[in-house]
Design an enzyme around this catalytic site. Sequence first.
Site, PDB file in Angstrom:
ATOM      1  CD  GLU A   1       2.469   2.178  -1.280  1.00 35.81           C
ATOM      2  OE1 GLU A   1       1.282   2.513  -1.281  1.00 35.81           O
ATOM      3  OE2 GLU A   1       3.157   2.084  -2.317  1.00 35.81           O
TER       4      GLU A   1
ATOM      5  CD  GLU B   1       3.011   7.132  -3.277  1.00 38.38           C
ATOM      6  OE1 GLU B   1       3.390   5.959  -3.117  1.00 38.38           O
ATOM      7  OE2 GLU B   1       3.023   7.981  -2.357  1.00 38.38           O
TER       8      GLU B   1
ATOM      9  N   GLY C   1       6.284   3.131  -3.231  1.00 33.16           N
ATOM     10  CA  GLY C   1       6.166   1.679  -3.126  1.00 33.16           C
ATOM     11  C   GLY C   1       7.220   1.054  -2.246  1.00 33.16           C
TER      12      GLY C   1
ATOM     13  CB  ALA D   1       5.867   2.196  -8.333  1.00 37.64           C
TER      14      ALA D   1
END
Length: 264
Positions: free
Chosen positions: A118, A138, A115, A70
């Site tokens: 993911e 993260e 992300g 992200a």
Amino acid sequence: MADTPAASPVSVSDDGAVRTVTVQRPDKLNALNAATLQALADAFEAAAADPAVRVVVLTGAGPKAFVAGADIAEMNGLSAVQGRDFSLLGQALMCRIERMPKPVLARINGFALGGGLELAMACHLRIAADTAKVGQPEINLGLIPGFGGSQRLLRLCGRAATLELCLLGAPITAERALQLGIVNDVVPADALDARVGDIAAQLARSAPLALRGLLDAVHVGGECSLDAGLEYESAQFGLLFATEDMREGTSAFLQRRPATFQNR
């Protein structure tokens, strides 16, 4: 072949029945900000609705990253409520991809972190270059996965591997990801396009209604009891007997010729 404008964070191109969706932010290692998440959601909505599209390939622009995570610069200024909303936006996209009625193939050409992993895990199949690295880092930012990483990792490779990746936050090699069941195949980087192309072409030749029924059955079965899953499988199996493609497939087999499926 149609291409999206260069200004978009996501580009789309078609090669026959195969649509390639590319995250187009190589200067940011294809990091996911809110605009990119929305552009991806729009791209997958369009692919789902287009009858000419039978398979979607998802990848990242440039040689370094599939999606490196992200967008930390955007995340840095978010409040708690905004952070939750950002998570929900990402989760909605991942669920949209996971529930696509057409196969989605992740072409992991480089870093798939946070992300990015993911996003890859939401796809139905994942092919990685041997130079790729994946992970959920993260924890190093004082966060946890927010786009479904803790839950899809758990379902893909179990509790021990999930805790290893999420608690330690260190990336792992593509080969290690293959051993854990996170990716389906690892190939030399210079063979990635050929391998992904072969799989996409095979899927594009398959019966679209059967592919959809299979994707539905696996998704439903993963969320319910065995008995309920078996009942759903039987229902999908029976419905396919009403399709022209089933008649074509069985006739082609009996006549020893290739089948030509028409999505009917």
